[in-house]
Structure formats: structure tokens, C-alpha cells
Motif scaffolding. Sequence first.
Motif, mmCIF file in Angstrom:
data_model
loop_
_atom_site.group_PDB
_atom_site.id
_atom_site.type_symbol
_atom_site.label_atom_id
_atom_site.label_comp_id
_atom_site.label_asym_id
_atom_site.label_seq_id
_atom_site.Cartn_x
_atom_site.Cartn_y
_atom_site.Cartn_z
ATOM 1 N N ALA A 1 0.925 -1.235 0.125
ATOM 2 C CA ALA A 1 -0.138 0.061 -0.111
ATOM 3 C C ALA A 1 1.073 1.169 -0.099
ATOM 4 N N THR A 2 1.624 1.356 0.949
ATOM 5 C CA THR A 2 2.981 2.397 1.016
ATOM 6 C C THR A 2 3.530 2.783 -0.326
ATOM 7 N N THR B 1 2.621 1.606 -3.409
ATOM 8 C CA THR B 1 1.702 2.100 -4.480
ATOM 9 C C THR B 1 1.698 3.651 -4.390
ATOM 10 N N ARG B 2 1.262 4.226 -3.141
ATOM 11 C CA ARG B 2 1.144 5.771 -3.085
ATOM 12 C C ARG B 2 2.556 6.339 -3.635
ATOM 13 N N ASP C 1 -3.848 3.921 3.105
ATOM 14 C CA ASP C 1 -3.257 3.504 2.047
ATOM 15 C C ASP C 1 -3.834 1.872 1.974
ATOM 16 N N ARG D 1 -7.107 1.596 0.383
ATOM 17 C CA ARG D 1 -7.146 1.774 -1.066
ATOM 18 C C ARG D 1 -6.576 0.499 -1.911
#
Lengths: 142, 430
Positions: B34-35, B37-38, B126, B129
Motif C-alpha cells: 500500500a505504501t 503504491t502511493r 493506503d 485503497r
Amino acid sequence: MKFMLIMRTPVPVEYPADFDWTPVINAMGAYNESLMKAGVLLAGEGLMPAEEGFVVDFESTPPIVTDGPYAEAKELFNGFWIIQTSTREEAVEWAKRCPLDAGTFLEVRRVTETSDFDQDNEYIQKEHEWREQLGSDDPIQG
Amino acid sequence: MTGPDEAGAAVDAAASARRQVEAVWRIESARIVATMTRMVGDFGLAEDFAQEALVDALAQWPRDGVPPNPGAWLTTVAKRRAIDRRRRLERLDDRHATIARSLAEQQRLDATDDDLPWDPDVVDDDVLRLVFTACHPILPRESQIALTLRVVAGLTTEEIARAFALPVSTVQQRIVRAKKTIAAAELPFEVPSRDDFGSRLGSVLTVVYLVFNEGYAASSGSSWLRTDLAAEAIRLARVVCALVPDEPDTHALLALLELQASRFAARVDHDGEPILLADQDRSRWDHGQVRRGRAALARADAIGRGRGAYALQAAIAECHAIAPSTDETDWAQIVALYEALASVAPSPFVDVNRAVAVAMASGAAAGLAVVDEIAAAGALRGHPLVPSVRGELLLRLGRRDEARAELIAAAALTHNEREKAVLLQKADRA
């Protein structure tokens, strides 16, 4: 599988009267939240100081009840968690993340499963019924 | 020289280190992907970098030990991979667009300090998401499931393949294809808008439910793995509850899964043969799990937006869970819940279940009348369910000849050998 994380201290820790508990509470709260958000936390409780507790010694019959605090106690238990993970290693990883200081230990024990015992024993059979009445976890789920 | 004992010990140590890495991965994968991807703005690339970090960990940790903050270690390595790739692109391609994109990427990469603890709120957003991306409706259902298990639950491709009794290459392909689809569609990495939120959350919950059913149904694979998969689904449901605490359906789904799983231990006999609800040893149900399921249902109800399909099914499971026996079950309440379920999620299967509940609440004749209505509507023509339930009810009414004919008809319609045998046995005795 389920594990119990038991917080213990070999010697009672003395805290000054004006000790600021906020950082401790915050750190523990964040830890508990991380367990919850990971979907592994099943239960957990903190324990009040030994002053409010008592010990039952079965050395003699009838057993001797001693009110706390108890000078001769080797270990003091301060709280516990029960977590459910897919492997033992995952439990180790969660236990290592607990925000505890030097002098405190986490004793981690796997919670028994029914398969750990002889199923034909009458009391093992009865235990299922007791658990039904108490609404407690049946160990067979591991 | 290395003796056989030493070699064995080395193999054990390597296996133990590998399990350690996998444990950390289980806990950290969602947050890392998640991190990342951001940071890099591309889910597929982020997943690649995270996987590369995992490969590095598998190579290094067994040798050097697990680092003190394994999550940060993995993120740092993944980030370094992202930076390496950006530098390579800069060297290879000097087109303006690439540089502009790289600069934006660099700013995002630079803005995150490795040593700082993650801001929990940012990471939670995140991860949410990520959950929505993995379950995006542009992906086929089986890809949503594979992707969710891999990036959100942190399972390896091998574990997913084993759990679903699929070749590893098939699962691998689903994941690769899904990442390509997401990249081609240029899906924004975001929580869906208010208008879409309900249906997108529905997709997430469906994925979790299907993972659970795969474990619960035990259609193939060893039972140990299946129970494991169901447990993984429950963990995912808890994760979604924590991320989206104000939606009743998330708690309702968790309630349903906990209550259904509470019967696992009593569901099959020593030979693995299924035991019907009425014949199960209720003392073997997991009553801690029942308690957790009921608490989750109470949370769903407390949000006060009415009961959806998950909540109604959970409520039906709750009626069974709290009843000491079949006779002492609140069948009238179950009939009412099935009626409500039929109105929010109409299905002939729900109707048949309602008919069975009616038979328990008001007698076999009343139940038979409901089944006859379903049969007349014809929705389940060719399915063994209607004749098998009719046969059972006719038997209770003492109409043996008709019962036998229905049970034989049902046996002819089923493809499940075990079920066929049970039906024929019943017909014999009728």
C-alpha cells in the motif's frame, strides 16, 4: 492456532507517585490497535496490582490463602492477550512487537486444542458442555 | 567437513528463518504494498518492488538475522528498488514526460523517511485503497481473490495455489494478468467515491465471503488447508471491519463467518462424513466464536441502518447457535428471517430453506405447501434440492410411497456420489 501472551515481571516494579503513565498507555494502546487491525486479537486483559489479589497455596490441606502483596512471589503477572495466528512464527513476531521495558517478560504459550488430549476421557467430553455454558472458546478450533 | 547432522541443522535453520520471513510478510505485506503504491503511483510496480524486497529478505535474514524493525527494512529495500528503476529510466529515456513523472515520483519517495514510524492513519488509508484496488470490479472474480490473498493477506502464490487446489502457474498468471489490467486501466489508487462506495465495498465483502466458502465447503484439497483458508477469511473480515468500522455490512459479514465457523468441529464425523445440523453435537461448537459472532452482529445492528443479506444470514446462524437443540430452536423467528432474506436477496434456495423452517415451525404439511409453490414456479427444475426436501417432508407425513419416489428422483439428479448414496438409503428405508 491460538497463543496466550502473558506479561510478567520477576520483581515488582516501583513507580513514583507522579509517574507519567501517558506514554505507556499510548504505546500499549497502539500495540493493541495494531493487533486488532491485523485481525489477530481475540482477547486481552490487564491485571490490577497484587495488593488486590491473593494466593492459594496447596502445600497443606486445606490450602492456605494469603492476601497480596506477597514477598516470596517469584513472578508477578500483569496482563495477557490471546491472539490467533496461522503459524508459531507469526505469534513470535507479534510478541516481539509488544512495547515492554527491560525487566518485563512475555511468556507465550500455545492454547491447548482438543486434539492435544485423549478424547474418550469423560471430563474432556464434559468440558465441551462447560464451554457451551460459559461461552468460551472451544480449543478444537485452534 | 560438514557431517550429516550439521547439514541437517543448517537445513532446519534455513527453514526456520524462512518461516520467520513469511510470518513478517503476513503481518507487513499489505502495508508495504500500500505504501509503495502511493509512492510510485502504480500498483503493479509497487507489488513487484515489494516482492523483490521479500526475495532479498529470504536471502539475507537467514544469514544475518531478522532486523529489529523488519517492516521498515522491507519498505526501505522496496523503495531502493523503486529509486533504482527511476534512475535506469532516466538514463535510458530522456523524454520530457518520463522525467516529469520521475520527478513527481522522486518527490514522493523523498518525502517518506525510512526511519520515521509510519503514520497509522495514512497507512490505514493506503491499505484501504489497496483492498479496493485488489477487489476492483474490472478484474474477474478469481483474480480479485488471488490478488487479495496475495497482497492483503500476505499469502505466497504457492499457498494460494495449494489452498485452491490449482497449479501455481495458474495463480501466478491470474496475478500477472490482474496487475496488467489495473495498469492498462490506469486505475486511480483511491477509496471509491460516496456514490460507488456501497457497490465497491460489496465487491470486497464478496471476495472475503468466497474465500471463506472455499474453506468451508471443502470441495477439494486437504481439510487442514481448508480450515486454514476459512480462518484467513475471518482474519480478512476483521481487517475490513477495522478499516471500515461504520458500515454495517462489514460487521455482519464477520458475524456470519464467525457463526458458521463455530460449527466446524461438529460438522463432520471421524471419517470426514458430513453431519447434518440436527444431528451435530452442539457441545462441540466453538462457543467463544459464537460469542464473537454475536458481538459482531450486535455491532452491525447498532449502526442502525437495517439488516442486509449478510446480517440476516448471520441472524439465522445465531438462532441455531444459541439453541440447545433442534426442537428448542426458534423456528418462527428463522422463518421470519428467511422471509426478510428472500426480500433483500431473492433466491429459490432461500425459499427452500424457508420451507424447511416452516416445516419445523408449523409442521411438515405447511412446509410441503411452500415447497410445492417453489416446485410450481420451476426455478429449481433439474436440481435435487426440491425432490429431496419434498421426500423428507412426505416421509414425516407418513406418505411413504410418494416419499420414496421423490428421494429416488433426487438421487438421480445429484452428481455427488455420497449424497446419492444417502438419498437412496433413505428411499430404501421409506
